[in-house]
Design a protein around this motif. Sequence first.
Motif, short mmCIF file in Angstrom:
data_model
loop_
_atom_site.label_atom_id
_atom_site.label_comp_id
_atom_site.label_asym_id
_atom_site.label_seq_id
_atom_site.Cartn_x
_atom_site.Cartn_y
_atom_site.Cartn_z
N LEU A 153 0.84 -1.21 0.00
CA LEU A 153 0.00 0.00 0.00
C LEU A 153 0.86 1.25 0.00
O LEU A 153 0.57 2.22 -0.71
N GLN A 154 1.94 1.20 0.77
CA GLN A 154 2.82 2.36 0.80
C GLN A 154 3.45 2.60 -0.56
O GLN A 154 3.60 3.74 -1.02
N ILE A 155 3.83 1.50 -1.24
CA ILE A 155 4.43 1.63 -2.56
C ILE A 155 3.42 2.25 -3.55
O ILE A 155 3.77 3.12 -4.36
N ILE A 156 2.18 1.79 -3.47
CA ILE A 156 1.14 2.32 -4.37
C ILE A 156 0.93 3.80 -4.12
O ILE A 156 0.84 4.62 -5.07
N LEU A 157 0.82 4.19 -2.84
CA LEU A 157 0.60 5.61 -2.53
C LEU A 157 1.79 6.45 -3.00
O LEU A 157 1.62 7.58 -3.47
N ASN A 158 3.00 5.90 -2.86
CA ASN A 158 4.18 6.63 -3.32
C ASN A 158 4.15 6.83 -4.83
O ASN A 158 4.63 7.85 -5.35
N SER A 159 3.59 5.84 -5.53
CA SER A 159 3.54 5.96 -7.00
C SER A 159 2.61 7.08 -7.46
O SER A 159 2.79 7.63 -8.55
N TYR A 160 1.60 7.41 -6.67
CA TYR A 160 0.67 8.47 -7.06
C TYR A 160 1.11 9.85 -6.56
O TYR A 160 0.47 10.86 -6.89
N TYR A 161 2.17 9.90 -5.77
CA TYR A 161 2.63 11.19 -5.26
C TYR A 161 3.22 12.02 -6.41
O TYR A 161 4.10 11.56 -7.14
N GLY A 162 2.70 13.22 -6.58
CA GLY A 162 3.17 14.11 -7.64
C GLY A 162 2.72 13.73 -9.03
O GLY A 162 3.08 14.38 -10.02
N PHE A 163 1.91 12.68 -9.12
CA PHE A 163 1.45 12.23 -10.45
C PHE A 163 0.42 13.19 -11.04
O PHE A 163 0.39 13.41 -12.24
N ASN A 164 -0.44 13.77 -10.20
CA ASN A 164 -1.48 14.72 -10.64
C ASN A 164 -1.10 16.09 -10.10
O ASN A 164 -1.03 16.30 -8.89
N SER A 165 -0.88 17.06 -11.02
CA SER A 165 -0.45 18.39 -10.59
C SER A 165 -1.51 19.11 -9.78
O SER A 165 -1.18 19.99 -8.98
N ASN A 166 -2.76 18.74 -9.96
CA ASN A 166 -3.84 19.39 -9.19
C ASN A 166 -3.94 18.81 -7.79
O ASN A 166 -4.60 19.39 -6.92
N SER A 167 -3.35 17.64 -7.57
CA SER A 167 -3.30 17.02 -6.24
C SER A 167 -1.86 16.58 -5.98
O SER A 167 -1.53 15.38 -6.03
N PRO A 168 -0.99 17.53 -5.74
CA PRO A 168 0.44 17.21 -5.65
C PRO A 168 0.80 16.28 -4.49
O PRO A 168 1.81 15.59 -4.54
N GLU A 169 -0.02 16.25 -3.45
CA GLU A 169 0.29 15.40 -2.29
C GLU A 169 -0.17 13.96 -2.50
O GLU A 169 0.04 13.11 -1.64
N GLY A 170 -0.83 13.68 -3.62
CA GLY A 170 -1.25 12.33 -3.92
C GLY A 170 -2.40 11.87 -3.05
O GLY A 170 -3.19 12.68 -2.54
#
Length: 665
Positions: free
Chosen positions: A92-109
């Motif tokens: 789960l931590q790996i998945i959340l890390n993968s979404y961090y910074g992926f969407n510029s409108n939600s930079p914190e993932g």
Amino acid sequence: MSKKSTIIRRSGKIRNKLLIYIVPIVVIMIAVLVIIATTMSKRRMTDLATSNLNSSISNQTNNIESWLNENLEFFKTAKQGIEGLNPDDEQLQIILNSYYGFNSNSPEGLHIATSDGKFIKPTNSELEESDPTNSIWYKQGLSRANMQYGTAYKNAEGKNVVSASAIINYGDDSIKVIAADVTLDKISIIVNSGVKMEKASSFLVDTNDNTILAHRDSSLVSTTLSTDSSDALLSSVAQAIKDGEYSTREIGSYVVAFKEIKGTDWVLVSYIAEDVIMASIQELTNYLVIAGTISVIVIIILIIFVVSKVVAPLAGITNSIRAMSEGDFTIDVQQESNDEIGVMSGRIAEFVESMRNMISSISEQSKKLKQESENSDSVSKDMYEASQSQAEAMQQLNETVDQLAIAVGDIANNATTLAAVVADTRDNSHKADDAMKETVKISQKGREDMEKLSNAMEGIQVANGKLVDAINEVGTASEEITNIVSMIAEIAEETNLLSLNASIEAARAGEAGKGFAVVATQIGKLAQTSSESATNISNLIEEVHRLIDEAVGQANASAESIEENSELISIAVQTFDQIYENIQASNDCIEEMIQDVQKVDDVATNVAAISEEQAASADEILATSQNMVEQAKTISKNSEDVANNSHELANTSDTLSSHVQQFKI
């Protein structure tokens, strides 16, 4: 000199009256036209501004909704991927890390909070939640199975954000809420710079607590709307939100439009000052008033010129009439135009010439009358005695002949009247016969037209049957389209499942599968769009089926109506046949009546001929008597009565001569 001044004064009055009647009407008409043009322009500009404001706010709303939905679809896909993988804490931590910074409108993932107070976030995220179970996004997510936006709030960093949250389930019994914070910076840009209408402004309000989320005036952002606000616009908007009234309307000196953002509790408010709308109207009004004033002045000058030209010839006519009223017919009246005034001058000239001739003739006749009256006076005295003896004898004979002539004349008149009445009756009978024959032709033509109409109704009935068959064929084709759409929906569902599995595999692959996850996400969106399109097509096909059923029902009703009309037309044809027979019978009766009238005409002609013979005899007797009466009248003219009248005639002749001398010719 007095005559001339009087004539000028009278013509001036006519001109003034015309100006008094015409000028106010012209002024009123131009003023009314200016008012109407201004009112219609104001109404049109207000409607146009309202339409532009609604178009602008709709465009902004669509942009906001599109932006929110785009992010929400990303969050939904991520949630479904996590639930499909059923990861442990490390995964789960790996998945959340993968979404961090992926969407510029939600930079914190994405981040997750559990019911026991555990807060899971990307390793590089700076988010801090000391008590995540009491956070706004956690409480809102407990009531949602799918990712949805909640109310806006300020995060720990002081930024305005809105969280998309929902309950997540990936295999255990604990309660977990997944959320993602979306900053409102992009929405502020859309609200402040996305206004299409010039000099219009917008602001975004969260109706849960009336917080202003975006406003051109940064000092108003994060403040709360209140009905007690000193700003009349803001207080009125707060009252409208409280009442749930979101129709476009005038508030104070502004035109205000409202638009709800789908999927949120936000309302976008767009407004423009009425002064901006009315600026061009005021300028147009000024131009119209100036043009109207110039038009009035020019028209008044033209009216004065035209009236003066028209009234000027009346001065000469007035002078001529005044001279005639004083007995002077030596005047010379000239016709200078072909209009009504010119015709009046010509008629006055003719009247003057006629009066000259008449006065000259009266003067000559009065002299002759005086001479003849003197001669008649001497002759009448000589004849008086002879007329006395003949008058008594002729009186009795004249009375007898008069009675006989009256009786014969009455008989002749009655016979002539009878013959005329019979002749008129015969003529009227012939006219009635002609009219009846024409009616027979018309009734026959009406019967033929009704038969043609019956044939046309049969053709309409056949065409209506073909229409029903064509509609049924359209229904069959729509069923085939429905089958194809169902197949597309199944393919979309399978594609969506494949996209989900690909996302899970990409998450398992870690950093190496990050690019593949994006592709899987896009495929999932495409599958979702295809599924929604297939659903929409299915709904449209169902609507087509319903319309086809209605069309078939209406066609059947038309067929029944056509059959009823065909029966009515058949009845009408029978009625025309009966009318034709009745008219034919009436025509026969009229022809018999004409024959009887002819017989009466012959009898009346014979009676008239006999009466004319009797009248001729009576006329001969009356002629003889008339000759004798004429002789008596000749003698009576020379009687004493004529002598007395002669004296009076002489006096009248003197009086007439004195009157004629008063005229100048």
